[in-house]
Design a protein around this motif. Structure first.
Motif, PDB file in Angstrom:
ATOM      1  N   PRO A   1      10.142  13.423  19.876  1.00  0.00           N
ATOM      2  CA  PRO A   1      10.619  11.872  19.939  1.00  0.00           C
ATOM      3  C   PRO A   1       9.046  11.896  19.428  1.00  0.00           C
ATOM      4  O   PRO A   1       8.303  12.185  20.138  1.00  0.00           O
ATOM      5  N   GLY A   2       8.796  10.151  18.523  1.00  0.00           N
ATOM      6  CA  GLY A   2       8.045   9.593  18.773  1.00  0.00           C
ATOM      7  C   GLY A   2       7.975   8.146  18.112  1.00  0.00           C
ATOM      8  O   GLY A   2       6.698   7.244  18.156  1.00  0.00           O
ATOM      9  N   GLY A   3       8.952   8.089  16.712  1.00  0.00           N
ATOM     10  CA  GLY A   3       8.565   6.931  16.242  1.00  0.00           C
ATOM     11  C   GLY A   3       9.792   5.763  17.279  1.00  0.00           C
ATOM     12  O   GLY A   3      10.431   5.616  18.188  1.00  0.00           O
TER      13      GLY A   3
ATOM     14  N   GLY B   1       8.861  23.251   3.642  1.00  0.00           N
ATOM     15  CA  GLY B   1       8.255  24.782   3.771  1.00  0.00           C
ATOM     16  C   GLY B   1       6.826  24.360   5.292  1.00  0.00           C
ATOM     17  O   GLY B   1       7.246  23.830   6.006  1.00  0.00           O
ATOM     18  N   ALA B   2       5.898  25.231   5.260  1.00  0.00           N
ATOM     19  CA  ALA B   2       4.839  24.866   6.074  1.00  0.00           C
ATOM     20  C   ALA B   2       4.050  23.326   5.458  1.00  0.00           C
ATOM     21  O   ALA B   2       2.912  23.808   5.389  1.00  0.00           O
ATOM     22  N   ALA B   3       4.716  22.590   5.462  1.00  0.00           N
ATOM     23  CA  ALA B   3       3.770  21.472   5.592  1.00  0.00           C
ATOM     24  C   ALA B   3       3.891  20.377   7.212  1.00  0.00           C
ATOM     25  O   ALA B   3       3.375  19.458   6.463  1.00  0.00           O
ATOM     26  N   GLN B   4       4.009  21.219   8.145  1.00  0.00           N
ATOM     27  CA  GLN B   4       3.281  20.652   8.883  1.00  0.00           C
ATOM     28  C   GLN B   4       1.538  19.887   9.282  1.00  0.00           C
ATOM     29  O   GLN B   4       2.168  18.277   9.748  1.00  0.00           O
ATOM     30  N   GLY B   5       1.257  19.794   8.736  1.00  0.00           N
ATOM     31  CA  GLY B   5       0.089  19.123   8.347  1.00  0.00           C
ATOM     32  C   GLY B   5       0.072  17.892   7.281  1.00  0.00           C
ATOM     33  O   GLY B   5      -0.807  17.384   7.731  1.00  0.00           O
ATOM     34  N   PHE B   6       0.608  18.033   7.345  1.00  0.00           N
ATOM     35  CA  PHE B   6       0.831  16.377   6.337  1.00  0.00           C
ATOM     36  C   PHE B   6       1.764  15.364   7.018  1.00  0.00           C
ATOM     37  O   PHE B   6       1.780  14.097   6.369  1.00  0.00           O
ATOM     38  N   ILE B   7       2.134  15.471   8.376  1.00  0.00           N
ATOM     39  CA  ILE B   7       2.426  14.252   9.159  1.00  0.00           C
ATOM     40  C   ILE B   7       1.449  13.732   8.978  1.00  0.00           C
ATOM     41  O   ILE B   7       2.139  12.196   9.550  1.00  0.00           O
TER      42      ILE B   7
ATOM     43  N   THR C   1       0.487  19.637  15.534  1.00  0.00           N
ATOM     44  CA  THR C   1       1.981  18.528  15.133  1.00  0.00           C
ATOM     45  C   THR C   1       3.226  17.748  16.453  1.00  0.00           C
ATOM     46  O   THR C   1       3.060  16.491  16.380  1.00  0.00           O
ATOM     47  N   THR C   2       2.849  18.364  17.577  1.00  0.00           N
ATOM     48  CA  THR C   2       3.432  17.810  18.632  1.00  0.00           C
ATOM     49  C   THR C   2       3.243  16.604  19.133  1.00  0.00           C
ATOM     50  O   THR C   2       3.272  15.547  18.995  1.00  0.00           O
ATOM     51  N   HIS C   3       1.320  16.407  19.345  1.00  0.00           N
ATOM     52  CA  HIS C   3       0.489  15.846  19.821  1.00  0.00           C
ATOM     53  C   HIS C   3       0.682  14.881  18.547  1.00  0.00           C
ATOM     54  O   HIS C   3       0.562  13.366  19.041  1.00  0.00           O
ATOM     55  N   THR C   4       0.406  14.681  17.656  1.00  0.00           N
ATOM     56  CA  THR C   4       0.451  13.968  16.390  1.00  0.00           C
ATOM     57  C   THR C   4       1.852  12.824  15.770  1.00  0.00           C
ATOM     58  O   THR C   4       0.891  12.023  16.125  1.00  0.00           O
TER      59      THR C   4
ATOM     60  N   ARG D   1       3.545  12.426  18.397  1.00  0.00           N
ATOM     61  CA  ARG D   1       3.485  11.423  19.835  1.00  0.00           C
ATOM     62  C   ARG D   1       2.040  10.015  19.970  1.00  0.00           C
ATOM     63  O   ARG D   1       2.901   8.883  20.118  1.00  0.00           O
ATOM     64  N   GLU D   2       1.404  10.986  19.225  1.00  0.00           N
ATOM     65  CA  GLU D   2       0.272   9.524  19.421  1.00  0.00           C
ATOM     66  C   GLU D   2       0.322   8.844  18.267  1.00  0.00           C
ATOM     67  O   GLU D   2      -0.170   7.407  18.389  1.00  0.00           O
ATOM     68  N   ALA D   3       0.764   9.245  16.884  1.00  0.00           N
ATOM     69  CA  ALA D   3       0.638   8.514  15.642  1.00  0.00           C
ATOM     70  C   ALA D   3       1.909   7.481  15.789  1.00  0.00           C
ATOM     71  O   ALA D   3       2.145   6.818  15.019  1.00  0.00           O
ATOM     72  N   GLU D   4       3.596   7.871  16.724  1.00  0.00           N
ATOM     73  CA  GLU D   4       4.217   7.485  17.021  1.00  0.00           C
ATOM     74  C   GLU D   4       5.512   7.111  16.195  1.00  0.00           C
ATOM     75  O   GLU D   4       5.222   6.945  14.997  1.00  0.00           O
ATOM     76  N   ILE D   5       5.749   8.871  15.207  1.00  0.00           N
ATOM     77  CA  ILE D   5       6.383   9.119  14.363  1.00  0.00           C
ATOM     78  C   ILE D   5       7.433  10.167  15.171  1.00  0.00           C
ATOM     79  O   ILE D   5       6.701  11.057  15.798  1.00  0.00           O
ATOM     80  N   HIS D   6       8.935  10.420  14.528  1.00  0.00           N
ATOM     81  CA  HIS D   6       9.505  11.472  14.874  1.00  0.00           C
ATOM     82  C   HIS D   6       9.174  12.128  14.253  1.00  0.00           C
ATOM     83  O   HIS D   6       8.954  12.118  12.840  1.00  0.00           O
ATOM     84  N   TYR D   7       8.965  14.159  14.364  1.00  0.00           N
ATOM     85  CA  TYR D   7       9.473  14.491  13.767  1.00  0.00           C
ATOM     86  C   TYR D   7      10.189  15.946  13.551  1.00  0.00           C
ATOM     87  O   TYR D   7      10.754  16.165  14.641  1.00  0.00           O
ATOM     88  N   PHE D   8      10.549  16.606  12.808  1.00  0.00           N
ATOM     89  CA  PHE D   8      12.049  17.105  12.869  1.00  0.00           C
ATOM     90  C   PHE D   8      11.361  18.633  12.148  1.00  0.00           C
ATOM     91  O   PHE D   8      11.180  18.640  10.828  1.00  0.00           O
ATOM     92  N   ALA D   9      11.238  19.390  12.744  1.00  0.00           N
ATOM     93  CA  ALA D   9      11.478  21.358  12.298  1.00  0.00           C
ATOM     94  C   ALA D   9      12.181  21.477  11.221  1.00  0.00           C
ATOM     95  O   ALA D   9      13.528  21.672  12.801  1.00  0.00           O
TER      96      ALA D   9
END
Length: 252
Positions: free
Chosen positions: A164-166, A178-184, A204-207, A209-217
Protein backbone atom coordinates in the motif's frame (compact mmCIF):
# COMPACT_ATOMS: atom_id res chain seq x y z
CA UNK A 1 2.50 -24.35 -44.37
CA UNK A 2 4.86 -21.40 -44.81
CA UNK A 3 8.59 -20.93 -45.24
CA UNK A 4 10.51 -20.36 -42.03
CA UNK A 5 12.33 -17.37 -43.48
CA UNK A 6 9.02 -15.78 -44.48
CA UNK A 7 7.65 -16.23 -40.97
CA UNK A 8 10.77 -14.78 -39.32
CA UNK A 9 10.93 -11.78 -41.66
CA UNK A 10 7.27 -11.01 -41.09
CA UNK A 11 7.64 -11.03 -37.30
CA UNK A 12 10.76 -8.88 -37.47
CA UNK A 13 8.86 -6.19 -39.36
CA UNK A 14 5.71 -6.56 -37.28
CA UNK A 15 7.51 -6.12 -33.94
CA UNK A 16 10.02 -3.56 -35.22
CA UNK A 17 12.81 -5.70 -33.76
CA UNK A 18 15.63 -3.49 -35.06
CA UNK A 19 14.52 -0.61 -32.80
CA UNK A 20 15.27 -2.46 -29.57
CA UNK A 21 18.47 -2.86 -27.57
CA UNK A 22 17.86 -6.10 -25.72
CA UNK A 23 19.56 -8.55 -23.37
CA UNK A 24 19.27 -11.43 -25.84
CA UNK A 25 19.02 -12.02 -29.60
CA UNK A 26 15.49 -11.53 -30.94
CA UNK A 27 14.36 -13.69 -33.83
CA UNK A 28 15.47 -17.10 -35.02
CA UNK A 29 17.69 -18.54 -32.27
CA UNK A 30 17.79 -22.16 -33.47
CA UNK A 31 17.18 -23.11 -37.11
CA UNK A 32 15.13 -26.22 -37.84
CA UNK A 33 13.08 -27.33 -40.81
CA UNK A 34 12.77 -24.81 -43.67
CA UNK A 35 8.95 -24.86 -43.57
CA UNK A 36 6.47 -24.44 -40.73
CA UNK A 37 3.04 -26.08 -40.58
CA UNK A 38 2.70 -26.44 -36.79
CA UNK A 39 3.70 -23.70 -34.34
CA UNK A 40 3.74 -24.10 -30.57
CA UNK A 41 4.05 -21.04 -28.32
CA UNK A 42 4.87 -20.64 -24.65
CA UNK A 43 6.44 -18.15 -22.26
CA UNK A 44 9.84 -19.82 -21.80
CA UNK A 45 11.80 -22.33 -23.89
CA UNK A 46 12.02 -24.78 -21.00
CA UNK A 47 12.47 -28.53 -21.35
CA UNK A 48 8.79 -28.96 -20.54
CA UNK A 49 7.72 -26.72 -23.43
CA UNK A 50 10.13 -28.44 -25.81
CA UNK A 51 8.72 -31.87 -24.94
CA UNK A 52 5.17 -30.58 -25.39
CA UNK A 53 6.13 -29.18 -28.80
CA UNK A 54 7.64 -32.52 -29.83
CA UNK A 55 4.46 -34.34 -28.80
CA UNK A 56 2.40 -31.95 -30.92
CA UNK A 57 4.61 -32.40 -33.96
CA UNK A 58 5.74 -28.76 -33.96
CA UNK A 59 7.99 -27.39 -36.67
CA UNK A 60 8.74 -24.26 -34.64
CA UNK A 61 8.51 -22.99 -31.07
CA UNK A 62 7.69 -19.34 -30.37
CA UNK A 63 8.62 -17.93 -26.96
CA UNK A 64 9.15 -14.74 -24.99
CA UNK A 65 12.12 -16.11 -23.04
CA UNK A 66 14.60 -17.87 -25.28
CA UNK A 67 18.32 -18.51 -24.92
CA UNK A 68 21.73 -16.77 -25.10
CA UNK A 69 21.19 -14.04 -22.51
CA UNK A 70 23.80 -11.34 -22.03
CA UNK A 71 26.30 -12.24 -19.32
CA UNK A 72 25.46 -15.95 -19.11
CA UNK A 73 27.99 -18.75 -19.63
CA UNK A 74 28.11 -19.29 -23.43
CA UNK A 75 29.16 -22.93 -23.17
CA UNK A 76 26.63 -25.49 -24.40
CA UNK A 77 26.63 -27.78 -21.37
CA UNK A 78 24.23 -29.21 -18.82
CA UNK A 79 20.62 -28.03 -19.09
CA UNK A 80 21.34 -25.90 -22.15
CA UNK A 81 22.91 -28.83 -24.01
CA UNK A 82 19.98 -31.09 -23.16
CA UNK A 83 17.44 -28.54 -24.39
CA UNK A 84 19.27 -27.80 -27.63
CA UNK A 85 19.83 -31.51 -28.31
CA UNK A 86 16.08 -32.14 -28.21
CA UNK A 87 15.31 -29.17 -30.46
CA UNK A 88 18.01 -30.04 -33.02
CA UNK A 89 17.26 -33.78 -33.01
CA UNK A 90 13.64 -33.09 -33.94
CA UNK A 91 14.40 -30.35 -36.47
CA UNK A 92 12.44 -27.70 -34.56
CA UNK A 93 13.14 -23.99 -34.95
CA UNK A 94 13.19 -21.71 -31.92
CA UNK A 95 11.94 -18.14 -32.33
CA UNK A 96 12.25 -15.79 -29.34
CA UNK A 97 11.08 -12.20 -28.92
CA UNK A 98 11.71 -10.38 -25.66
CA UNK A 99 11.38 -6.58 -25.39
CA UNK A 100 9.82 -6.18 -28.86
CA UNK A 101 6.98 -8.44 -27.73
CA UNK A 102 6.51 -6.50 -24.50
CA UNK A 103 6.06 -3.21 -26.32
CA UNK A 104 3.90 -4.01 -29.35
CA UNK A 105 0.73 -1.84 -29.29
CA UNK A 106 -1.63 -4.65 -30.30
CA UNK A 107 -0.05 -8.05 -29.66
CA UNK A 108 2.41 -7.10 -26.91
CA UNK A 109 2.45 -8.43 -23.36
CA UNK A 110 1.50 -5.09 -21.85
CA UNK A 111 -1.53 -4.42 -24.04
CA UNK A 112 -2.68 -8.03 -23.86
CA UNK A 113 -2.42 -7.99 -20.05
CA UNK A 114 -4.48 -4.81 -19.98
CA UNK A 115 -7.20 -6.53 -22.01
CA UNK A 116 -7.15 -9.50 -19.64
CA UNK A 117 -7.63 -7.10 -16.70
CA UNK A 118 -10.15 -4.77 -18.40
CA UNK A 119 -7.79 -1.80 -18.16
CA UNK A 120 -8.42 1.02 -20.61
CA UNK A 121 -5.07 1.70 -22.28
CA UNK A 122 -4.05 5.35 -22.61
CA UNK A 123 -0.69 4.42 -24.15
CA UNK A 124 2.96 3.99 -23.26
CA UNK A 125 4.70 6.39 -20.90
CA UNK A 126 7.73 6.46 -23.18
CA UNK A 127 7.49 7.82 -26.71
CA UNK A 128 10.56 6.49 -28.51
CA UNK A 129 10.49 3.09 -30.27
CA UNK A 130 12.37 0.66 -28.08
CA UNK A 131 11.71 2.78 -24.97
CA UNK A 132 7.94 2.37 -24.70
CA UNK A 133 7.80 -0.51 -22.25
CA UNK A 134 5.73 1.07 -19.47
CA UNK A 135 2.03 1.60 -20.14
CA UNK A 136 -0.59 3.66 -18.34
CA UNK A 137 -4.35 3.56 -18.32
CA UNK A 138 -7.57 3.63 -16.35
CA UNK A 139 -9.50 0.99 -14.45
CA UNK A 140 -13.08 0.42 -15.65
CA UNK A 141 -14.27 1.84 -12.32
CA UNK A 142 -12.53 3.07 -9.17
CA UNK A 143 -11.43 0.22 -6.90
CA UNK A 144 -9.92 -0.12 -3.47
CA UNK A 145 -6.57 -1.85 -3.29
CA UNK A 146 -8.25 -4.97 -1.91
CA UNK A 147 -10.75 -5.00 -4.76
CA UNK A 148 -8.03 -4.57 -7.37
CA UNK A 149 -5.94 -7.35 -5.81
CA UNK A 150 -8.94 -9.67 -5.94
CA UNK A 151 -9.72 -8.67 -9.52
CA UNK A 152 -6.16 -9.32 -10.74
CA UNK A 153 -5.89 -12.58 -8.81
CA UNK A 154 -9.15 -13.82 -10.30
CA UNK A 155 -8.12 -13.03 -13.85
CA UNK A 156 -4.55 -14.37 -13.59
CA UNK A 157 -5.27 -17.33 -11.33
CA UNK A 158 -2.65 -16.54 -8.70
CA UNK A 159 -2.23 -14.55 -5.51
CA UNK A 160 -1.15 -10.93 -5.83
CA UNK A 161 1.28 -9.16 -3.50
CA UNK A 162 0.15 -5.63 -2.64
CA UNK A 163 2.26 -2.87 -1.10
CA UNK A 164 0.00 0.00 0.00
CA UNK A 165 1.05 3.55 -0.70
CA UNK A 166 -1.54 5.33 -2.80
CA UNK A 167 -5.06 6.73 -2.38
CA UNK A 168 -8.09 4.91 -0.99
CA UNK A 169 -9.65 4.67 -4.47
CA UNK A 170 -7.51 3.56 -7.41
CA UNK A 171 -8.40 4.82 -10.85
CA UNK A 172 -5.17 5.39 -12.80
CA UNK A 173 -2.59 2.64 -13.12
CA UNK A 174 0.73 1.98 -14.77
CA UNK A 175 2.08 -1.46 -15.58
CA UNK A 176 4.86 -3.42 -17.23
CA UNK A 177 4.95 -7.20 -17.32
CA UNK A 178 7.74 -9.40 -15.99
CA UNK A 179 10.76 -8.13 -14.06
CA UNK A 180 9.82 -4.46 -14.38
CA UNK A 181 9.60 -3.43 -10.74
CA UNK A 182 12.33 -0.85 -11.31
CA UNK A 183 9.95 1.23 -13.43
CA UNK A 184 7.84 2.12 -10.39
CA UNK A 185 9.68 5.45 -10.14
CA UNK A 186 8.52 6.45 -13.61
CA UNK A 187 4.94 5.46 -12.79
CA UNK A 188 5.05 7.52 -9.60
CA UNK A 189 6.46 10.49 -11.51
CA UNK A 190 3.34 10.39 -13.70
CA UNK A 191 1.17 10.80 -10.61
CA UNK A 192 -0.52 7.43 -11.10
CA UNK A 193 -2.47 5.82 -8.28
CA UNK A 194 -0.92 2.38 -8.71
CA UNK A 195 1.76 0.41 -10.52
CA UNK A 196 1.72 -3.30 -11.40
CA UNK A 197 4.50 -5.58 -12.61
CA UNK A 198 5.44 -9.22 -12.35
CA UNK A 199 8.18 -9.24 -9.72
CA UNK A 200 9.09 -7.25 -6.62
CA UNK A 201 12.49 -6.32 -5.20
CA UNK A 202 13.39 -5.30 -1.65
CA UNK A 203 13.59 -1.62 -2.57
CA UNK A 204 10.22 -1.65 -4.36
CA UNK A 205 8.43 -1.70 -1.02
CA UNK A 206 10.14 1.46 0.20
CA UNK A 207 9.59 3.25 -3.11
CA UNK A 208 5.86 2.49 -3.06
CA UNK A 209 5.46 3.76 0.49
CA UNK A 210 7.57 6.87 0.08
CA UNK A 211 6.35 7.82 -3.40
CA UNK A 212 2.75 7.25 -2.27
CA UNK A 213 1.78 4.81 -5.00
CA UNK A 214 0.18 1.37 -4.63
CA UNK A 215 2.31 -1.49 -5.94
CA UNK A 216 1.07 -4.89 -7.10
CA UNK A 217 3.30 -7.86 -7.95
CA UNK A 218 1.26 -10.31 -10.02
CA UNK A 219 3.93 -12.82 -11.13
CA UNK A 220 6.54 -12.76 -13.89
CA UNK A 221 5.14 -15.76 -15.71
CA UNK A 222 1.50 -14.92 -15.04
CA UNK A 223 1.78 -11.42 -16.51
CA UNK A 224 3.64 -12.59 -19.62
CA UNK A 225 1.40 -15.40 -20.86
CA UNK A 226 -0.71 -13.24 -23.13
CA UNK A 227 1.57 -11.62 -25.71
CA UNK A 228 3.20 -14.74 -27.10
CA UNK A 229 -0.19 -16.45 -27.32
CA UNK A 230 -1.65 -13.47 -29.18
CA UNK A 231 1.31 -13.42 -31.58
CA UNK A 232 0.97 -17.15 -32.22
CA UNK A 233 -2.75 -16.81 -32.94
CA UNK A 234 -2.06 -13.89 -35.27
CA UNK A 235 0.55 -15.88 -37.21
CA UNK A 236 -1.79 -18.86 -37.51
CA UNK A 237 -4.43 -16.66 -39.12
CA UNK A 238 -1.96 -14.78 -41.29
CA UNK A 239 -0.18 -17.82 -42.70
CA UNK A 240 -2.74 -20.61 -42.37
CA UNK A 241 -0.64 -22.67 -39.99
CA UNK A 242 -1.68 -24.62 -36.91
CA UNK A 243 -0.93 -23.01 -33.56
CA UNK A 244 -1.21 -24.10 -29.95
CA UNK A 245 -0.23 -22.29 -26.75
CA UNK A 246 1.21 -24.44 -23.97
CA UNK A 247 1.23 -22.97 -20.46
CA UNK A 248 4.04 -24.56 -18.45
CA UNK A 249 3.01 -23.46 -14.97
CA UNK A 250 5.49 -21.33 -13.04
CA UNK A 251 4.65 -19.75 -9.66
CA UNK A 252 7.35 -17.07 -9.99
Amino acid sequence: MTKLVTLVNHIEQLLDVASFKDYCPNGLQVEGRPEVAVLVSGVTASRGLIEAAIERGADAILVHHGYFWRGEDPCITGIKRARLERILTHGISLLAYHLPLDAHPELGNNVQLARALDIEVDGPIGTRAGDSLIFQGQLPAPMTAAELSQHVAGRLGREVLHIPGGPAQIRSIGWCTGAAQGFIDQAAAQGLDAYLSGEISEQTTHTAREAEIHYFAAGHHATERYGVRALGEYLAQQFGIKHGFVDIDNPA
